[in-house]
Design an enzyme around this catalytic site. Structure first.
Site, PDB file in Angstrom:
ATOM      1  N   ASP A 187       5.540   8.528   1.905  1.00  0.00           N
ATOM      2  CA  ASP A 187       4.319   8.350   2.775  1.00  0.00           C
ATOM      3  C   ASP A 187       4.151   6.530   2.510  1.00  0.00           C
ATOM      4  OD1 ASP A 187       1.922   8.626   4.552  1.00  0.00           O
ATOM      5  OD2 ASP A 187       0.858   8.280   2.879  1.00  0.00           O
ATOM      6  N   LYS A 218      -0.328  -6.551   9.352  1.00  0.00           N
ATOM      7  CA  LYS A 218      -1.397  -7.217   8.917  1.00  0.00           C
ATOM      8  C   LYS A 218      -1.329  -8.518   8.495  1.00  0.00           C
ATOM      9  CE  LYS A 218      -2.527  -2.757   6.117  1.00  0.00           C
ATOM     10  NZ  LYS A 218      -3.676  -2.349   6.383  1.00  0.00           N
ATOM     11  N   LYS A 241       5.590   5.946  12.384  1.00  0.00           N
ATOM     12  CA  LYS A 241       5.999   6.426  11.060  1.00  0.00           C
ATOM     13  C   LYS A 241       5.253   7.817  10.974  1.00  0.00           C
ATOM     14  CE  LYS A 241       4.041   5.870   6.957  1.00  0.00           C
ATOM     15  NZ  LYS A 241       2.866   6.719   6.894  1.00  0.00           N
ATOM     16  N   LYS A 252      -3.507   7.523  -4.414  1.00  0.00           N
ATOM     17  CA  LYS A 252      -4.814   8.159  -3.412  1.00  0.00           C
ATOM     18  C   LYS A 252      -5.854   8.282  -4.982  1.00  0.00           C
ATOM     19  CE  LYS A 252      -2.939   9.397   0.809  1.00  0.00           C
ATOM     20  NZ  LYS A 252      -3.545   8.277   1.690  1.00  0.00           N
ATOM     21  N   HIS A 303       5.891   1.145   3.546  1.00  0.00           N
ATOM     22  CA  HIS A 303       5.150  -0.119   3.433  1.00  0.00           C
ATOM     23  C   HIS A 303       5.588  -1.069   2.294  1.00  0.00           C
ATOM     24  CE1 HIS A 303       2.839   2.025   6.354  1.00  0.00           C
ATOM     25  NE2 HIS A 303       2.180   2.638   5.626  1.00  0.00           N
ATOM     26  N   GLU A 349      -5.363   3.145  -3.042  1.00  0.00           N
ATOM     27  CA  GLU A 349      -6.433   3.574  -1.951  1.00  0.00           C
ATOM     28  C   GLU A 349      -7.567   4.552  -2.835  1.00  0.00           C
ATOM     29  OE1 GLU A 349      -4.892   4.955   1.839  1.00  0.00           O
ATOM     30  OE2 GLU A 349      -3.381   5.579   0.569  1.00  0.00           O
TER      31      GLU A 349
HETATM   32  C1  BG6 Z   1      -0.437   5.395   6.054  1.00  0.00           C
HETATM   33  C2  BG6 Z   1      -0.308   6.380   5.229  1.00  0.00           C
HETATM   34  O1  BG6 Z   1       0.898   4.809   6.661  1.00  0.00           O
HETATM   35  O2  BG6 Z   1      -0.957   4.129   5.348  1.00  0.00           O
HETATM   36  C3  BG6 Z   1      -1.806   6.898   4.476  1.00  0.00           C
HETATM   37  O3  BG6 Z   1       0.127   7.390   5.851  1.00  0.00           O
HETATM   38  C4  BG6 Z   1      -2.521   5.758   4.037  1.00  0.00           C
HETATM   39  O4  BG6 Z   1      -1.640   7.878   3.931  1.00  0.00           O
HETATM   40  C5  BG6 Z   1      -2.494   4.566   5.326  1.00  0.00           C
HETATM   41  O5  BG6 Z   1      -3.969   6.027   3.888  1.00  0.00           O
HETATM   42  C6  BG6 Z   1      -2.967   3.368   4.371  1.00  0.00           C
HETATM   43  O6  BG6 Z   1      -3.068   2.323   5.391  1.00  0.00           O
HETATM   44  P1  BG6 Z   1      -4.141   0.909   5.056  1.00  0.00           P
HETATM   45  O7  BG6 Z   1      -3.947   0.226   6.362  1.00  0.00           O
HETATM   46  O8  BG6 Z   1      -5.726   1.592   5.025  1.00  0.00           O
HETATM   47  O9  BG6 Z   1      -3.843   0.350   3.796  1.00  0.00           O
END
Ligand code: BG6
Length: 514
Positions: A243, A190, A156, A348, A248, A224
């Site tokens: 993003d 995951k 991605k 974030k 996701h 996050e």
């Molecule tokens: C990525 C995004 O796909 O996933 C990021 O581009 C994000 O911005 C990340 O921080 C989060 O992934 P994880 O596995 O840390 O939850």
């Protein structure tokens, strides 16, 4: 599944091998697989990138990444040498046909040495625009022809809207068959995300109540704590909707909402997920404001440290209108889910890193306890904790010990760490093994990606055409993003606080945050 050491040889070509993804994720994952004997005995990694590097410099750099990011201890010299002997590096100009001719020769030599046809994985760990170049060149060099053995892995972001995703799919499918294409969504690798299927379809208990009759609403939160880190330039062209939500969170929604698959076949599962995306109600342009809300963080405090506003981050425009927080309410128009809202949110610089699916059940149909007994009453809630402290919690009412009847919510919990005592593999380990085995279950098909982008289109268009008047509108370190609170309050609901409880605390949830 049997370990893979005896399987067919694999030659993995990493385009963009000098980049962050290779260093931070791919090689640490491959090293862990090697250490745990999940790689075939005959295995080669060919790193390709533009910058000059010798094989030795390449290996040295990657060792640093493994030491920092692998879930195993730092590799000893002997083990590292064995792994590193499979790593080679080639300087390459990805637009030049000669580079592919030389690669083809190299791959043929490997097959000659191994005395068999190897599985060839072409991994695009490159900036997104390279998806328009590399597959075509691979095709012209005849490297894509073998449908059985040649596979391409695409990272991605896959497009930035419906039309760009469509044209990428067109390019890819003009060279590769769909069965050869592996579009990565690391969330699908995951453990906890995969466990949604196990939880739902390997247990008879929950499925009968998994529908509109018993469920009031579903909330998917991916919070996050980090800001945009070193990715300001990319992020400021992207935003949270593209993003995180398009990929996701929509994938998680599919796993929660899909119908039971008939078998564990890759296409069967992907069909069922795509059915969900097709059933998600389109948000009409005039309803975007009541179905989606955005936010951008200002300066604030995270765990006692002052952190800057998004607009002050390196690479970010000083008056950026890009959202670092997005929330959307979707409805899935089918018999199972009619009128049950799915609230998605991600951001974030929220107070903690936590990803969770909360299934909020309806209250009991008739409350027979006296009003004094139910002051703390909460309807049942099931929390699927994706990360950290992976697990599942079920909240129900219990009578508090005492002479009078007084009900209190309590949590029953399962934590991976307690139940299995093993560190789960990293998502990339799972996904890489699946590509080697040719199992596409955890990868996204063209139709899924396009359906998810189609759902984003009205929101993207509305947000791009009207600049947010109130950015920044949440302080780093705060859960309170006012437009998102209003979005859900209009439905007479509120965001459920993710269950901040850990295996160490024995699952006793800390409630009470907004
Ligand atoms: C990525 C995004 O796909 O996933 C990021 O581009 C994000 O911005 C990340 O921080 C989060 O992934 P994880 O596995 O840390 O939850």
């Amino acid at each position: 599944m049997e370990k893979m050491t005896s399987l067919n040889p694999v030659a993995m070509v990493i385009f963009g091998a000098g980049g962050d993804l290779t260093w931070r994720k791919l090689i640490p994952a491959l090293y862990s697989l090697f250490r745990d004997q999940w790689l075939p005995e005959r295995f080669a990694i060919i790193g390709m990138d533009m910058r000059q590097m010798s094989d030795n410099e390449f290996r040295q750099r990657l060792r640093g990444g493994v030491e920092q990011f692998s879930r195993h201890d730092r590799p000893g010299d002997e083990l590292w040498q064995r792994f590193a002997s499979s790593l080679t590096y080639r300087v390459a100009d990805f637009a030049s046909p000669e580079c592919y001719a030389a690669l083809a020769k190299h791959l043929d030599e490997l097959d000659g040495m191994w005395k068999t046809k190897s599985v060839r994985l072409y991994y695009l760990a490159t900036p997104p625009q390279m998806i328009e170049v590399i597959p075509r060149q691979l095709g012209m060099a005849g490297l894509a022809r073998d449908c059985e053995n040649a596979r391409i892995v695409v990272e991605k972001p896959f497009g930035r809207d419906l039309s760009s995703a469509r044209s990428l799919n067109k390019i890819l499918t003009s060279v590769f068959d769909e069965s050869q294409i592996y579009r990565i969504d690391n969330y699908l690798g995951k453990e906890t995300v995969q466990n949604i299927l196990a939880f739902r379809f390997a247990n008879a208990l929950f499925e009968p109540v998994w529908d509109r009759r018993y469920i009031d609403n579903i909330q998917i939160t991916v919070a996050e704590q980090v800001g945009v880190e070193h990715r300001g330039l990319y992020y400021d062209q992207t935003g949270a909707l593209r993003d995180m939500i398009q990929n996701h969170l929509m994938q998680i929604l599919c796993l929660v909402a899909m119908e039971p698959p008939v078998s564990f076949d890759a296409d069967e599962i992907r069909n069922k997920k795509t059915d969900v995306l097709h059933a998600v109600r389109n948000i009409e342009p005039e309803h975007v404001h009541e179905s989606a809300a955005r936010g951008q963080y200002g300066a604030g405090w995270i765990e006692g440290t002052r952190v800057p506003a998004y607009r002050e981050e390196p690479g970010v425009n000083g008056d950026s209108a890009i959202e670092t927080f997005a929330s959307v309410r979707f409805f899935v128009d089918n018999w199972r889910w009619q009128d049950v809202p799915f609230y998605l949110r991600t951001g974030k610089r929220l107070p903690v890193r936590i990803s969770e699916v909360s299934i909020q059940f309806r209250p009991v149909p008739h409350q027979s306890f006296p009003a004094t007994a139910i002051r703390d009453f909460q309807p049942n809630r099931l929390m699927i904790r994706i990360q950290p402290d992976e697990g599942i919690l079920l909240r129900f009412q219990a009578k508090r010990p005492g002479l009078q009847i007084h009900l209190s919510p309590v949590d029953m919990h399962f934590f991976y760490r307690e139940a299995f005592r093993a560190k789960p593999p990293e998502a990339y380990e799972t996904l890489l093994v699946d590509v080697m085995l040719g199992d596409g279950t955890l990868f996204k098909r063209a139709d899924q990606i396009e359906a998810a982008w189609a759902l984003m289109t009205p929101i993207l268009e509305a947000w791009e055409s009207s600049a947010p008047p109130d950015f920044p509108n949440y302080a780093a370190g705060s859960w309170v993003v006012e437009p998102a609170a209003i979005l859900i309050a209009r439905d007479g609901r509120k965001w459920l606080t993710p269950s901040i409880s850990t295996a160490e605390e024995g699952g006793a949830a800390i409630h009470g945050r907004p």
